[in-house]
Design a protein around this motif. Structure first.
Motif, mmCIF file in Angstrom:
data_model
loop_
_atom_site.group_PDB
_atom_site.id
_atom_site.type_symbol
_atom_site.label_atom_id
_atom_site.label_comp_id
_atom_site.label_asym_id
_atom_site.label_seq_id
_atom_site.Cartn_x
_atom_site.Cartn_y
_atom_site.Cartn_z
ATOM 1 N N ALA A 34 0.756 -1.243 -0.028
ATOM 2 C CA ALA A 34 0.035 -0.176 0.173
ATOM 3 C C ALA A 34 0.678 1.338 0.070
ATOM 4 N N GLU A 35 2.056 1.176 0.365
ATOM 5 C CA GLU A 35 2.817 2.388 0.512
ATOM 6 C C GLU A 35 3.686 2.587 -0.504
ATOM 7 N N GLY A 36 3.654 1.622 -1.492
ATOM 8 C CA GLY A 36 4.500 1.792 -2.734
ATOM 9 C C GLY A 36 5.531 1.093 -3.053
ATOM 10 N N GLU A 37 5.832 0.077 -2.232
ATOM 11 C CA GLU A 37 6.926 -0.719 -2.355
ATOM 12 C C GLU A 37 6.554 -1.682 -3.790
ATOM 13 N N SER A 38 7.769 -1.962 -4.471
ATOM 14 C CA SER A 38 7.729 -2.803 -5.895
ATOM 15 C C SER A 38 7.372 -4.193 -5.278
ATOM 16 N N PRO A 39 6.364 -4.651 -6.141
ATOM 17 C CA PRO A 39 5.784 -6.372 -5.988
ATOM 18 C C PRO A 39 7.206 -7.164 -5.879
ATOM 19 N N GLU A 40 8.058 -6.995 -6.933
ATOM 20 C CA GLU A 40 9.180 -7.920 -6.941
ATOM 21 C C GLU A 40 10.053 -7.944 -5.464
ATOM 22 N N TRP A 62 3.116 -15.189 5.602
ATOM 23 C CA TRP A 62 4.093 -14.692 4.443
ATOM 24 C C TRP A 62 3.896 -15.299 3.254
ATOM 25 N N LEU A 63 3.205 -16.377 3.014
ATOM 26 C CA LEU A 63 2.885 -16.902 1.557
ATOM 27 C C LEU A 63 1.784 -16.099 0.960
ATOM 28 N N LEU A 64 0.902 -15.838 1.784
ATOM 29 C CA LEU A 64 -0.339 -14.879 1.468
ATOM 30 C C LEU A 64 0.234 -13.503 1.082
ATOM 31 N N VAL A 65 1.009 -12.875 1.807
ATOM 32 C CA VAL A 65 1.690 -11.695 1.267
ATOM 33 C C VAL A 65 2.245 -11.793 -0.028
ATOM 34 N N ALA A 66 2.925 -12.963 -0.223
ATOM 35 C CA ALA A 66 3.833 -13.069 -1.411
ATOM 36 C C ALA A 66 2.836 -13.532 -2.538
ATOM 37 N N ALA A 67 1.536 -13.787 -2.360
ATOM 38 C CA ALA A 67 0.347 -14.283 -3.240
ATOM 39 C C ALA A 67 -0.151 -13.090 -3.605
ATOM 40 N N GLU A 68 -0.327 -12.166 -2.753
ATOM 41 C CA GLU A 68 -0.957 -10.439 -2.980
ATOM 42 C C GLU A 68 0.141 -9.918 -3.942
ATOM 43 N N ALA A 69 1.361 -9.843 -3.565
ATOM 44 C CA ALA A 69 2.410 -9.360 -4.456
ATOM 45 C C ALA A 69 2.652 -9.770 -5.870
ATOM 46 N N GLU A 70 2.483 -11.193 -5.841
ATOM 47 C CA GLU A 70 2.566 -11.949 -7.195
ATOM 48 C C GLU A 70 1.492 -11.267 -8.340
ATOM 49 N N LEU A 71 0.292 -11.252 -7.312
ATOM 50 C CA LEU A 71 -0.897 -10.786 -8.288
ATOM 51 C C LEU A 71 -0.818 -9.377 -8.781
ATOM 52 N N ALA A 72 -0.041 -8.314 -7.883
ATOM 53 C CA ALA A 72 0.219 -7.289 -8.239
ATOM 54 C C ALA A 72 1.004 -7.084 -9.474
ATOM 55 N N ALA A 73 1.948 -8.151 -9.424
ATOM 56 C CA ALA A 73 2.974 -8.356 -10.595
ATOM 57 C C ALA A 73 2.557 -9.025 -11.796
ATOM 58 N N CYS A 74 1.101 -9.130 -11.770
ATOM 59 C CA CYS A 74 0.382 -10.066 -12.865
ATOM 60 C C CYS A 74 1.134 -11.300 -13.156
ATOM 61 N N ARG A 75 1.271 -12.104 -12.012
ATOM 62 C CA ARG A 75 2.042 -13.360 -11.975
ATOM 63 C C ARG A 75 0.868 -14.329 -11.197
#
Length: 328
Positions: A34-40, A62-75
């Motif tokens: 939410a604060e603008g960190e890159s999904p990678e 932490w796996l769920l956090v990774a899943a949300e970040a991967e969704l933001a990275a179109c993976r």
């Protein structure tokens, strides 16, 4: 490497002691996004934190956090895999609140991959888990995803509209203004498929809710739904008018020519204008309105079935009579 969250700084590979609960860890990771960190960067940090987690709950968080970040990275494929793994872990631990949150991410991944049926099934599971956990915000979020899944599936728009209205009510009761506005907008889009008048009413309510929540982007989307509802209502009205005209026996529907402003320029030459029909610059003579000969009233009377000239010779039936000599 370090990731900033509010006023605190979390270094790579370090987990604060005050965030030992899985829900707190999930909120920490969501704060990074939410604060603008890159999904990678969030994916790398979450995967390493999951590998270094001491308990199953922290690893699943932490796996769920990774899943949300991967969704933001179109993976979407990797996000679906990690979200399903996290949901299974939370279900095994009996944490229904976190399991519902993980299932919501599963729904988002299915929607991204355009697997509508799987998204509907996963959203129904998320709603059931959220209700059992008695978390109003989580239930409203799950209902929003279920309504969106029904809408894009395009099988039962009435069910999508009713689910979206239920989500808006749940979000409003929980104090989530943006969620309530989102539910009203989804309900308006669903109403467009079978009731444009009701869609216009709900879309206007969504615009008011977005303005109250201060969400400019959602307000723009709601205004689009208002415009679509107005266009659909106008189209149906024109169609009804044309159908009414055609059923009266008219050969065609009267065309209304658009009105244009007065064109200025030289008068075109009319090759067929001659004599009295030729236009002149002199003003035409004004007729006297008091002249009674301008309009003559004709008396009306009923006409009977007989007439005085019925017996006249020219009204009789003519018969051919041969010459008398030929009759002998």
């Amino acid at each position: 490497k370090q990731l900033c969250v509010g006023s605190s700084v979390v270094r790579k590979g370090a987990t604060p002691a005050r965030m030992s609960q899985p829900w707190d860890l999930m909120q920490l990771g969501r704060g990074w996004l939410a604060e603008g960190e890159s999904p990678e960067a969030v994916i790398e940090e979450a995967v390493e934190a999951a590998a270094a987690a001491e308990d199953e709950g922290g690893r699943a968080a932490w796996l769920l956090v990774a899943a949300e970040a991967e969704l933001a990275a179109c993976r979407a494929e990797e996000s679906l895999q990690h979200a399903c793994e996290a949901a299974a872990a939370f279900t095994g631990l009996g944490d229904r609140r976190c399991a519902a949150a993980a299932t919501c991410v599963v729904v988002d991944a299915h929607l991204t991959k355009q697997h509508w049926g799987a998204a509907v099934e996963a959203a129904a599971v998320a709603v059931d888990l959220a209700r059992k956990s008695q978390d109003a915000l989580c239930e409203a979020s799950a209902l929003l995803r279920l309504a969106r899944a029904h809408l894009v599936q395009n099988r039962d728009p009435y069910l999508a509209a009713s689910t979206a209205l239920a989500a808006a009510k749940a979000a409003g009761d929980a104090g989530d203004k943006r969620g309530a506005a989102e539910g009203l907008r989804i309900a308006a889009e669903a109403h467009l498929l079978y009731d444009p008048e009701q869609a216009l009413v709900v879309a206007r309510q969504a615009v008011s809710a977005c303005e109250a929540a201060g969400d400019v982007r959602a307000c723009a989307e709601a205004v689009k739904v208002v415009a679509a509802a107005k266009a659909q209502i106008a189209t149906s009205q024109h169609a009804a008018q044309a159908a009414s005209t055609s059923t009266r026996g008219d050969t065609y529907t009267k065309h209304t020519w658009p009105k244009y402003a007065q064109q200025r320029g030289e008068r075109p030459i009319d090759p067929f204008a001659s004599g009295d029909y030729l236009a002149t610059a002199e003003p035409a003579e004004k007729k006297n309105k008091d002249d009674k000969r301008l309009f003559l009233r004709k008396a009306f009377k009923w006409v009977e079935g007989r007439h005085a000239t019925d017996a006249a010779w020219y009204r009789q039936e003519l018969r051919f009579l041969p010459h008398p000599e030929r009759l002998q």
